[in-house]
Design an enzyme around this catalytic site. Structure first.
Site, PDB file in Angstrom:
ATOM      1  N   LYS A   1       0.845  -1.164   0.114  1.00  0.00           N
ATOM      2  CA  LYS A   1       0.033  -0.005   0.021  1.00  0.00           C
ATOM      3  C   LYS A   1       0.972   1.241  -0.084  1.00  0.00           C
ATOM      4  CE  LYS A   1      -1.872  -0.978   4.009  1.00  0.00           C
ATOM      5  NZ  LYS A   1      -1.125  -2.315   4.304  1.00  0.00           N
TER       6      LYS A   1
ATOM      7  N   ARG B   1      -9.362   1.150   8.703  1.00  0.00           N
ATOM      8  CA  ARG B   1      -8.849  -0.227   8.798  1.00  0.00           C
ATOM      9  C   ARG B   1     -10.123  -0.944   9.720  1.00  0.00           C
ATOM     10  NH1 ARG B   1      -3.154   0.780   8.814  1.00  0.00           N
ATOM     11  NH2 ARG B   1      -2.153  -1.190   8.907  1.00  0.00           N
TER      12      ARG B   1
ATOM     13  N   ARG C   1      11.923  -5.780   4.369  1.00  0.00           N
ATOM     14  CA  ARG C   1      11.613  -4.349   4.273  1.00  0.00           C
ATOM     15  C   ARG C   1      12.762  -3.587   5.307  1.00  0.00           C
ATOM     16  NH1 ARG C   1       6.129  -1.642   5.499  1.00  0.00           N
ATOM     17  NH2 ARG C   1       6.128  -3.099   7.310  1.00  0.00           N
TER      18      ARG C   1
ATOM     19  N   ARG D   1      11.943  -2.122  10.882  1.00  0.00           N
ATOM     20  CA  ARG D   1      10.802  -1.614  11.780  1.00  0.00           C
ATOM     21  C   ARG D   1      10.550  -2.647  12.871  1.00  0.00           C
ATOM     22  NH1 ARG D   1       5.615   0.081   8.300  1.00  0.00           N
ATOM     23  NH2 ARG D   1       4.351  -1.102   9.605  1.00  0.00           N
TER      24      ARG D   1
ATOM     25  N   ARG E   1      -0.307  -8.824  13.271  1.00  0.00           N
ATOM     26  CA  ARG E   1      -0.756  -7.816  12.274  1.00  0.00           C
ATOM     27  C   ARG E   1      -1.661  -8.644  11.329  1.00  0.00           C
ATOM     28  NH1 ARG E   1       4.578  -5.319  10.554  1.00  0.00           N
ATOM     29  NH2 ARG E   1       3.297  -3.977   9.059  1.00  0.00           N
TER      30      ARG E   1
HETATM   31  P1  AP5 Z   1       4.980  -1.567   1.748  1.00  0.00           P
HETATM   32  O1  AP5 Z   1       4.448  -0.869   0.479  1.00  0.00           O
HETATM   33  O2  AP5 Z   1       5.654  -1.013   2.616  1.00  0.00           O
HETATM   34  O3  AP5 Z   1       3.552  -2.335   2.232  1.00  0.00           O
HETATM   35  P2  AP5 Z   1       2.211  -1.665   3.127  1.00  0.00           P
HETATM   36  O4  AP5 Z   1       1.438  -2.260   2.652  1.00  0.00           O
HETATM   37  O5  AP5 Z   1       2.471  -0.199   3.168  1.00  0.00           O
HETATM   38  O6  AP5 Z   1       2.880  -2.184   4.557  1.00  0.00           O
HETATM   39  P3  AP5 Z   1       2.953  -1.693   5.970  1.00  0.00           P
HETATM   40  O7  AP5 Z   1       3.397  -2.718   6.641  1.00  0.00           O
HETATM   41  O8  AP5 Z   1       3.229  -0.305   6.066  1.00  0.00           O
HETATM   42  O9  AP5 Z   1       1.351  -1.877   6.387  1.00  0.00           O
HETATM   43  P4  AP5 Z   1       0.600  -1.685   7.540  1.00  0.00           P
HETATM   44  O10 AP5 Z   1      -0.763  -1.778   7.031  1.00  0.00           O
HETATM   45  O11 AP5 Z   1       0.787  -3.006   8.296  1.00  0.00           O
HETATM   46  O12 AP5 Z   1       1.348  -0.620   8.694  1.00  0.00           O
HETATM   47  P5  AP5 Z   1       1.076   0.769   8.795  1.00  0.00           P
HETATM   48  O13 AP5 Z   1       2.467   1.453   8.866  1.00  0.00           O
HETATM   49  O14 AP5 Z   1      -0.227   1.316   8.027  1.00  0.00           O
HETATM   50  O15 AP5 Z   1       5.819  -2.869   1.245  1.00  0.00           O
HETATM   51  C1  AP5 Z   1       6.297  -3.859   2.125  1.00  0.00           C
HETATM   52  C2  AP5 Z   1       7.563  -4.172   1.664  1.00  0.00           C
HETATM   53  O16 AP5 Z   1       7.283  -5.129   0.543  1.00  0.00           O
HETATM   54  C3  AP5 Z   1       8.557  -3.066   1.482  1.00  0.00           C
HETATM   55  O17 AP5 Z   1       9.957  -3.517   1.676  1.00  0.00           O
HETATM   56  C4  AP5 Z   1       8.507  -2.994  -0.331  1.00  0.00           C
HETATM   57  O18 AP5 Z   1       9.700  -2.500  -0.731  1.00  0.00           O
HETATM   58  C5  AP5 Z   1       8.194  -4.362  -0.687  1.00  0.00           C
HETATM   59  N1  AP5 Z   1       7.275  -4.490  -1.778  1.00  0.00           N
HETATM   60  C6  AP5 Z   1       6.177  -3.545  -2.097  1.00  0.00           C
HETATM   61  N2  AP5 Z   1       5.596  -4.123  -3.181  1.00  0.00           N
HETATM   62  C7  AP5 Z   1       6.304  -5.129  -3.778  1.00  0.00           C
HETATM   63  C8  AP5 Z   1       6.168  -6.000  -4.999  1.00  0.00           C
HETATM   64  N3  AP5 Z   1       5.265  -5.886  -5.832  1.00  0.00           N
HETATM   65  N4  AP5 Z   1       6.768  -7.108  -4.869  1.00  0.00           N
HETATM   66  C9  AP5 Z   1       8.003  -7.134  -4.086  1.00  0.00           C
HETATM   67  N5  AP5 Z   1       8.106  -6.488  -2.879  1.00  0.00           N
HETATM   68  C10 AP5 Z   1       7.321  -5.287  -2.636  1.00  0.00           C
HETATM   69  O19 AP5 Z   1       0.564   0.671  10.220  1.00  0.00           O
HETATM   70  C11 AP5 Z   1       1.510   0.650  11.172  1.00  0.00           C
HETATM   71  C12 AP5 Z   1       0.547   0.253  12.698  1.00  0.00           C
HETATM   72  O20 AP5 Z   1       0.079   1.567  12.837  1.00  0.00           O
HETATM   73  C13 AP5 Z   1      -0.633  -0.817  12.565  1.00  0.00           C
HETATM   74  O21 AP5 Z   1      -0.380  -1.978  12.887  1.00  0.00           O
HETATM   75  C14 AP5 Z   1      -1.545  -0.143  13.689  1.00  0.00           C
HETATM   76  O22 AP5 Z   1      -1.045  -0.635  14.973  1.00  0.00           O
HETATM   77  C15 AP5 Z   1      -1.358   1.439  13.462  1.00  0.00           C
HETATM   78  N6  AP5 Z   1      -2.258   1.702  12.334  1.00  0.00           N
HETATM   79  C16 AP5 Z   1      -2.065   2.500  11.549  1.00  0.00           C
HETATM   80  N7  AP5 Z   1      -3.212   2.958  10.698  1.00  0.00           N
HETATM   81  C17 AP5 Z   1      -4.325   2.619  11.842  1.00  0.00           C
HETATM   82  C18 AP5 Z   1      -5.643   2.510  11.572  1.00  0.00           C
HETATM   83  N8  AP5 Z   1      -6.135   3.285  10.441  1.00  0.00           N
HETATM   84  N9  AP5 Z   1      -6.250   2.111  12.731  1.00  0.00           N
HETATM   85  C19 AP5 Z   1      -5.615   1.833  13.649  1.00  0.00           C
HETATM   86  N10 AP5 Z   1      -4.351   1.577  13.788  1.00  0.00           N
HETATM   87  C20 AP5 Z   1      -3.694   2.011  12.755  1.00  0.00           C
END
Ligand code: AP5
Length: 210
Positions: free
Chosen positions: A13, A88, A123, A156, A167
């Protein structure tokens, strides 16, 4: 255009949001990044969120809804925006509707759970500016150094394997029901996550440009 990116942790994402943000010249808003910045700066919200993030759980709805409400009121969102990681939960989606925000497209990036662990274990993020890389799929020009600001690349804390499993389980229970929520509103579009970032981007752009 107002866009939401949905998908499991590590589905890509954040990666796709950054690319689309540049191409469409609209801001991308990542609740994860906002919360991590608050954590780093030890604000009251950051301190409240710490235990949830470290356990792989979601931060309470009222906290993230407040963050989004404030952010969407800023001027740069007037011509469109991308939400990465929000909503979410169903109550978060309902809160967005109650704000009178119209969503044009919800892009759900589908990646099987088995692939997620591999993506997240490789990552690396910049300690300084938060830019994200992958040791195999998105290498920086110099190993361990951020291309954008020269900061150190680190893993991270919530990418530890046990936390990733939690997660994923939280995703299936609380976030996946959003697919049906947006499908009913005819807003849901699915992209099958590909092995290479650029292949996923091609599918994403095709859907957004249709
Ligand atoms: P990446 O693009 O970083 O993936 P992502 O989907 O953004 O993953 P996140 O781990 O950031 O999402 P998340 O939803 O768990 O965490 P968030 O920060 O929102 O890609 C991942 C890896 O794969 C990278 O290394 C990339 O280079 C690689 N990659 C990408 N595309 C690829 C491809 N096509 N092929 C190969 N490799 C690829 O949230 C963190 C925490 O914050 C949550 O757990 C929660 O506690 C809190 N939080 C955030 N938002 C909320 C909410 N709305 N409500 C409640 N809690 C929340």
């Amino acid at each position: 255009m107002n866009i939401i990116f949905l998908g499991a942790p590590g589905a890509g994402k954040g990666t796709q949001s950054e690319i689309v943000s540049e191409k469409f010249a609209i801001p991308t808003i990542s609740t994860g990044n906002i919360i991590r910045a608050a954590l780093k700066n030890e604000t009251a919200m950051g301190l409240k969120a710490r235990s949830y993030i470290e356990a792989g759980d979601l931060v309470p709805d009222d906290v993230v809804i407040g963050i989004i409400q404030e952010r969407l009121a800023e001027d740069d969102c007037k011509n469109g925006f991308i939400l990465d990681g929000f909503p979410r939960t169903i109550p978060q989606a309902e809160a967005l509707d109650a704000m009178g925000i119209r969503i044009d497209k919800v892009i759900d990036i589908e990646v099987p759970d088995e692939k997620i662990a591999q993506r997240l274990s490789g990552r690396r993020v910049c300690r300084n500016c938060g830019n994200s890389y992958h040791i195999e799929y998105k290498k920086p020009a110099s190993e361990g150094i951020c291309d954008a600001c020269g900061g150190d690349l680190v893993q991270r804390a919530d990418d530890a394997p046990e936390t990733v499993l939690e997660r994923l389980s939280v995703y299936h229970e609380k976030t996946e029901p959003l697919k049906a929520y947006y499908e009913k509103k005819n807003r849901l579009f699915t992209v099958q996550g590909q092995e290479r970032v650029e292949d996923t981007t091609a599918l994403t752009l095709k859907l957004l440009e249709e």
